[in-house]
Design a protein around this motif. Structure first.
Motif, PDB file in Angstrom:
ATOM      1  N   PRO A  82      47.090  21.274  39.612  1.00 15.45           N
ATOM      2  CA  PRO A  82      45.893  20.040  39.871  1.00 15.45           C
ATOM      3  C   PRO A  82      44.886  21.403  38.935  1.00 15.45           C
ATOM      4  O   PRO A  82      43.740  22.323  39.621  1.00 15.45           O
ATOM      5  N   LEU A  83      44.880  21.871  37.290  1.00 15.84           N
ATOM      6  CA  LEU A  83      44.196  22.329  37.369  1.00 15.84           C
ATOM      7  C   LEU A  83      43.520  21.878  35.627  1.00 15.84           C
ATOM      8  O   LEU A  83      43.167  21.119  35.596  1.00 15.84           O
ATOM      9  N   ARG A  84      42.348  22.835  35.472  1.00 14.38           N
ATOM     10  CA  ARG A  84      41.149  22.861  34.880  1.00 14.38           C
ATOM     11  C   ARG A  84      41.439  23.802  33.743  1.00 14.38           C
ATOM     12  O   ARG A  84      41.432  23.766  32.348  1.00 14.38           O
ATOM     13  N   LEU A  85      41.967  25.061  34.280  1.00 16.48           N
ATOM     14  CA  LEU A  85      42.272  25.922  33.439  1.00 16.48           C
ATOM     15  C   LEU A  85      43.648  26.230  33.230  1.00 16.48           C
ATOM     16  O   LEU A  85      44.266  24.737  33.349  1.00 16.48           O
ATOM     17  N   SER A  86      44.574  27.255  32.841  1.00 14.36           N
ATOM     18  CA  SER A  86      46.041  26.352  31.624  1.00 14.36           C
ATOM     19  C   SER A  86      46.606  26.571  32.666  1.00 14.36           C
ATOM     20  O   SER A  86      46.572  26.962  33.380  1.00 14.36           O
ATOM     21  N   LYS A  87      47.915  26.278  32.133  1.00  9.06           N
ATOM     22  CA  LYS A  87      48.986  25.523  33.577  1.00  9.06           C
ATOM     23  C   LYS A  87      49.386  27.247  33.990  1.00  9.06           C
ATOM     24  O   LYS A  87      50.010  27.426  33.040  1.00  9.06           O
ATOM     25  N   GLY A  88      49.898  26.751  35.201  1.00 15.06           N
ATOM     26  CA  GLY A  88      50.489  27.640  36.329  1.00 15.06           C
ATOM     27  C   GLY A  88      49.284  29.298  36.226  1.00 15.06           C
ATOM     28  O   GLY A  88      49.827  29.496  37.622  1.00 15.06           O
ATOM     29  N   MET A  89      48.152  28.772  36.352  1.00 16.32           N
ATOM     30  CA  MET A  89      47.149  30.008  36.396  1.00 16.32           C
ATOM     31  C   MET A  89      46.623  29.875  37.850  1.00 16.32           C
ATOM     32  O   MET A  89      46.681  30.590  38.457  1.00 16.32           O
ATOM     33  N   LEU A  90      46.916  28.397  38.587  1.00 17.89           N
ATOM     34  CA  LEU A  90      46.961  29.303  40.538  1.00 17.89           C
ATOM     35  C   LEU A  90      47.375  29.495  40.777  1.00 17.89           C
ATOM     36  O   LEU A  90      47.356  30.079  41.956  1.00 17.89           O
ATOM     37  N   ILE A  91      49.192  29.042  41.026  1.00 18.64           N
ATOM     38  CA  ILE A  91      50.168  29.430  40.828  1.00 18.64           C
ATOM     39  C   ILE A  91      50.382  31.498  41.119  1.00 18.64           C
ATOM     40  O   ILE A  91      50.403  31.878  41.654  1.00 18.64           O
ATOM     41  N   VAL A  92      49.798  31.324  39.794  1.00 13.90           N
ATOM     42  CA  VAL A  92      49.128  33.034  39.683  1.00 13.90           C
ATOM     43  C   VAL A  92      48.270  33.829  40.267  1.00 13.90           C
ATOM     44  O   VAL A  92      48.442  35.126  41.155  1.00 13.90           O
ATOM     45  N   LEU A  93      47.238  32.550  39.638  1.00 16.19           N
ATOM     46  CA  LEU A  93      46.304  33.318  40.806  1.00 16.19           C
ATOM     47  C   LEU A  93      46.686  33.360  43.039  1.00 16.19           C
ATOM     48  O   LEU A  93      46.001  34.273  43.373  1.00 16.19           O
ATOM     49  N   SER A  94      47.110  32.419  43.163  1.00 13.47           N
ATOM     50  CA  SER A  94      47.025  32.107  44.628  1.00 13.47           C
ATOM     51  C   SER A  94      48.551  33.490  44.877  1.00 13.47           C
ATOM     52  O   SER A  94      48.222  34.335  46.015  1.00 13.47           O
ATOM     53  N   THR A  95      49.210  34.053  44.031  1.00 16.98           N
ATOM     54  CA  THR A  95      50.495  34.942  44.348  1.00 16.98           C
ATOM     55  C   THR A  95      49.532  36.273  44.214  1.00 16.98           C
ATOM     56  O   THR A  95      50.018  37.006  45.169  1.00 16.98           O
ATOM     57  N   LEU A  96      48.870  36.109  43.639  1.00 16.80           N
ATOM     58  CA  LEU A  96      48.167  37.884  43.491  1.00 16.80           C
ATOM     59  C   LEU A  96      47.480  37.813  44.575  1.00 16.80           C
ATOM     60  O   LEU A  96      47.037  38.778  45.481  1.00 16.80           O
ATOM     61  N   PHE A  97      46.064  36.631  44.920  1.00 17.27           N
ATOM     62  CA  PHE A  97      45.443  37.125  46.144  1.00 17.27           C
ATOM     63  C   PHE A  97      46.414  37.295  47.871  1.00 17.27           C
ATOM     64  O   PHE A  97      46.115  38.244  48.201  1.00 17.27           O
ATOM     65  N   ALA A  98      47.439  36.694  47.512  1.00 20.42           N
ATOM     66  CA  ALA A  98      47.584  36.224  48.725  1.00 20.42           C
ATOM     67  C   ALA A  98      48.362  37.776  48.333  1.00 20.42           C
ATOM     68  O   ALA A  98      48.657  38.144  49.971  1.00 20.42           O
ATOM     69  N   SER A  99      49.523  38.183  47.417  1.00 18.90           N
ATOM     70  CA  SER A  99      50.147  39.677  48.178  1.00 18.90           C
ATOM     71  C   SER A  99      48.850  40.558  48.474  1.00 18.90           C
ATOM     72  O   SER A  99      49.039  42.051  49.156  1.00 18.90           O
ATOM     73  N   LEU A 100      48.186  41.025  47.310  1.00 14.35           N
ATOM     74  CA  LEU A 100      46.527  41.637  48.177  1.00 14.35           C
ATOM     75  C   LEU A 100      46.190  41.582  49.606  1.00 14.35           C
ATOM     76  O   LEU A 100      46.034  42.678  50.243  1.00 14.35           O
ATOM     77  N   VAL A 101      45.851  39.968  50.155  1.00 17.63           N
ATOM     78  CA  VAL A 101      45.469  39.983  51.228  1.00 17.63           C
ATOM     79  C   VAL A 101      47.048  40.364  52.189  1.00 17.63           C
ATOM     80  O   VAL A 101      46.179  41.206  53.261  1.00 17.63           O
ATOM     81  N   ASN A 102      48.155  39.878  52.583  1.00 15.34           N
ATOM     82  CA  ASN A 102      49.421  40.883  52.787  1.00 15.34           C
ATOM     83  C   ASN A 102      49.567  42.523  52.801  1.00 15.34           C
ATOM     84  O   ASN A 102      49.495  42.923  53.888  1.00 15.34           O
ATOM     85  N   ILE A 103      48.616  42.946  52.278  1.00 15.72           N
ATOM     86  CA  ILE A 103      49.286  43.863  51.812  1.00 15.72           C
ATOM     87  C   ILE A 103      47.899  44.860  52.618  1.00 15.72           C
ATOM     88  O   ILE A 103      47.881  46.008  53.226  1.00 15.72           O
ATOM     89  N   SER A 104      46.456  44.734  51.614  1.00 15.00           N
ATOM     90  CA  SER A 104      45.123  44.915  52.760  1.00 15.00           C
ATOM     91  C   SER A 104      45.076  45.046  54.050  1.00 15.00           C
ATOM     92  O   SER A 104      43.975  45.837  54.788  1.00 15.00           O
TER      93      SER A 104
END
Length: 350
Positions: free
Chosen positions: A251-273
């Motif tokens: 469910p995006l208003r941005l480009s397709k797949g953007m939420l998946i990319v953002l979620s992956t980056l955010f979660a990785s930062l949380v896991n590491i930090s």
């Protein structure tokens, strides 16, 4: 993702169990003064980015049924970022090796620790999801008592009563169906996944302490080893459990797949930090951040769908937050008093 409240729960769990995630000698993690903006940035990323991005993704039925694939992407990305951080010129930590068989139980627990809370978020309201994660603290306290003979002061134990009562009230009122179709409620599956997720996260939180001591590794070294193994384990079950979604269903208003990319980056930062930031801020600051994070998520969880403040579950939220805040205050006081006692050595059954 590493569920955010789980991360907050670990903060509470560390307060309940002194040295729970402390590395053993030879794997000491440097503690330096942390600027308050670091704590705020971590809280904002953990609260707004991870929880609400994933909630948006899980609102699509096909992605809701692709939890294993979703977690494996996060694990793989976390490992890749850790790999970059271990290389020169960054070199934040030095990777170490460990027997694969020794890590399988931890990697398995890591999978449940991520997937069950994600399922809870998918089938629950954000408010219930976050409040249910508060139970991580009393659950870890019980496990520490059973496994390590670590008792609780009477005041802290009594504080857990309103905490559990408040969570129970939110569970009941948040699961009652409403006539307004626009107002989402928590399903029975959401409740089941929430409580099993709390147990899995508590088991993982307590168990990882033994791996720190046993393998003589710090947090990043251990996460670097278990993340790809957890991803590999999930690959065996994805064809039988997950449905393969198309990126056009996100469910995006941005480009397709953007939420998946953002979620992956955010979660990785949380896991590491998560370990790094908590280690720098100390128990008091990390506990305060955890409570502020809970309040922000709960507040936005009400505001975004437009739920009325007269909602009866609001009383349960107030009771639960007040109880866990009181518990944290009493445990921090107890730890300070215990630290001043000479010759105190922590021992355990295992």
């Amino acid at each position: 993702m590493h569920d955010p409240e789980k991360d907050g729960g670990k903060e509470e769990a560390r307060d309940a169990s002194p040295g729970l995630l402390a590395p053993s000698d030879g794997a000491t993690e440097t503690k330096t003064a942390s600027h308050p903006l670091q704590v705020i940035a971590w809280m904002v990323v953990n609260t707004l980015a991870t929880v609400f991005t994933n909630k948006a993704i899980f609102s699509e039925p096909m992605w809701k049924q692709s939890q294993l694939k979703f977690a494996s992407i996060h694990f793989l990305t976390t490992w890749f970022i850790l790999f970059l951080l271990s290389r020169s010129p960054i070199g934040i930590f030095v990777p170490r090796r460990a027997p694969t068989l020794h890590l399988i139980p931890l990697a398995t627990a890591m999978c449940f620790n991520v997937i069950l809370p994600n399922l809870s978020l998918a089938y629950s309201t954000v408010t219930f999801y976050q409040i249910a994660r508060i139970l991580l603290t009393p659950t870890v306290a019980i496990m520490n008592f059973v496994l390590y003979d670590q008792g609780l002061p009477r005041g802290a134990l009594l504080s857990l009563i309103p905490t559990c009562l408040g969570v129970g009230m939110v569970t009941y009122y948040d699961s009652i169906p409403v006539e307004d179709d626009a107002t989402k409620t928590t399903s029975l599956l959401g409740i089941i996944f929430a409580f099993t997720g709390v147990f899995a996260s508590s088991l993982y939180t307590v168990g990882i302490a033994g791996y720190h001591r046993k393998l003589n590794m710090n947090s990043m070294q251990l996460l670097f080893l278990q993340a790809p193994m957890a991803c590999f384990l999930l690959l065996f079950f994805i064809p039988f459990v997950d449905r393969l979604p198309s990126l056009q269903h996100v469910p995006l208003r941005l480009s397709k797949g953007m939420l998946i990319v953002l979620s992956t980056l955010f979660a990785s930062l949380v896991n590491i930090s998560q370990f790094y930031i908590v280690a720098q801020t100390g128990p008091v600051s990390s506990t305060v951040v955890g409570h502020i994070k809970t309040c922000i998520i709960v507040g936005l969880g009400w505001a975004i769908p437009g739920r009325p403040m007269s909602d009866k579950s609001a009383l349960g939220v107030l009771i639960a937050v007040a109880g866990i805040t009181s518990y944290s205050s009493k445990m921090l006081k107890h730890k300070r008093e215990k630290a001043n006692e000479p010759g105190v050595v922590a021992t355990g059954k295992i």
